[in-house]
Design a protein around this motif. Structure first.
Motif, mmCIF file in Angstrom:
data_model
loop_
_atom_site.group_PDB
_atom_site.id
_atom_site.type_symbol
_atom_site.label_atom_id
_atom_site.label_comp_id
_atom_site.label_asym_id
_atom_site.label_seq_id
_atom_site.Cartn_x
_atom_site.Cartn_y
_atom_site.Cartn_z
ATOM 1 N N LYS A 22 0.840 -1.198 0.000
ATOM 2 C CA LYS A 22 0.000 0.000 0.000
ATOM 3 C C LYS A 22 0.879 1.253 0.000
ATOM 4 O O LYS A 22 0.670 2.191 -0.776
ATOM 5 N N ALA A 23 1.895 1.233 0.868
ATOM 6 C CA ALA A 23 2.804 2.376 0.957
ATOM 7 C C ALA A 23 3.557 2.593 -0.370
ATOM 8 O O ALA A 23 3.914 3.717 -0.706
ATOM 9 N N ALA A 24 3.771 1.499 -1.106
ATOM 10 C CA ALA A 24 4.498 1.602 -2.384
ATOM 11 C C ALA A 24 3.562 1.910 -3.551
ATOM 12 O O ALA A 24 3.996 1.963 -4.706
ATOM 13 N N GLY A 25 2.264 2.076 -3.241
ATOM 14 C CA GLY A 25 1.333 2.490 -4.286
ATOM 15 C C GLY A 25 0.617 1.359 -5.007
ATOM 16 O O GLY A 25 0.018 1.570 -6.061
ATOM 17 N N PHE A 26 0.652 0.152 -4.437
ATOM 18 C CA PHE A 26 -0.059 -0.966 -5.046
ATOM 19 C C PHE A 26 -1.354 -1.235 -4.287
ATOM 20 O O PHE A 26 -1.463 -0.919 -3.102
ATOM 21 N N THR A 27 -2.314 -1.841 -4.966
ATOM 22 C CA THR A 27 -3.470 -2.369 -4.241
ATOM 23 C C THR A 27 -3.264 -3.872 -4.113
ATOM 24 O O THR A 27 -2.572 -4.488 -4.929
#
Ligand code: CA
Length: 224
Positions: A22-27
């Motif tokens: 999540k922090a890396a921008g993935f769902t």
């Protein structure tokens, strides 16, 4: 945005991965069950699957076999506490793209995810203008559709076949050793004593033309 399926029965590890993603921008979506994972992977739209080997119902190898059997080509990174060569080879031959032996840091996992998703273009490598395809001698690899074109005919490739073909197209006329190919395509830096590279080169020969991939005895393979 890429969506990742996390298959892990240890709640602590699953939530650690989900938070990091999540922090890396993935769902992401998580499941602790192998059976459910096989269903989700087959019916959902996941860009990548993180798959633990030890699960309470069917194990990760069985999940992998089922989803590859159903035509799921999303890259699979297997998580295993058992980092033995035998396990790795079983997974690679069953269609896994990479391995992550536990314990691991999230940064290590993220690096491998990015390689598999090719979200960051490799540096210093020639790509055609626009960066959406590579071609050589009548063979075209299209990065948008992840398919190949041979003399104008479209050919479907599995995720790993595509990555292997890409490695050849980025190094035309060069001899690539089995070790180089294992490292670049399967992400492993040791000799697993397996013929997995030869098996996949034979898949490419069947799909893209036998004469394109030359065997250089004692050294490896070369794209003609
Ligand atoms: Ca487990």
């Amino acid at each position: 945005m890429s969506t990742i399926l996390i298959v892990e029965d240890e709640v602590r590890i699953a939530s650690f991965i989900a938070k990091g993603l999540k922090a890396a921008g993935f769902t992401s979506e998580s499941t602790a069950s192998g059976e459910e994972a096989a269903l989700l992977a087959t019916h959902g739209e996941f860009d990548l699957i993180i798959l633990d080997v030890g699960l309470p119902d069917i194990d990760g190898f069985e999940v992998l076999e089922r989803i590859r059997g159903q035509g799921v080509t999303a890259p699979v990174i297997m998580l295993t506490a058992r980092s033995s060569v035998t396990d790795r080879v079983a997974g690679l031959e069953g269609g896994a793209d990479d391995y992550m032996p536990k314990p691991f840091s999230f940064e290590e996992l993220l690096a491998r995810i990015r390689v598999r998703l090719r979200s960051e273009p490799a540096q210093g490598i020639y790509q055609e203008p626009g960066g959406t395809s590579l071609s050589h001698n009548g063979l075209v690899l299209d990065f948008l559709t992840r398919r190949a074109q041979v003399d104008g005919q479209w050919v479907d490739l599995s995720a790993r076949e595509f990555t292997l073909a890409e490695m050849f197209l980025r190094h035309p006329q060069q001899v690539l050793s089995r070790e180089q190919l294992l490292s670049a395509v399967w992400g492993i830096d040791f000799d697993p004593g397996s013929n997995v590279v030869d098996v996949y080169v034979s898949y490419l020969r069947n799909k893209l033309g036998k004469e394109r991939f030359e065997t250089v005895r004692g050294m490896g393979y070369r794209l003609r």
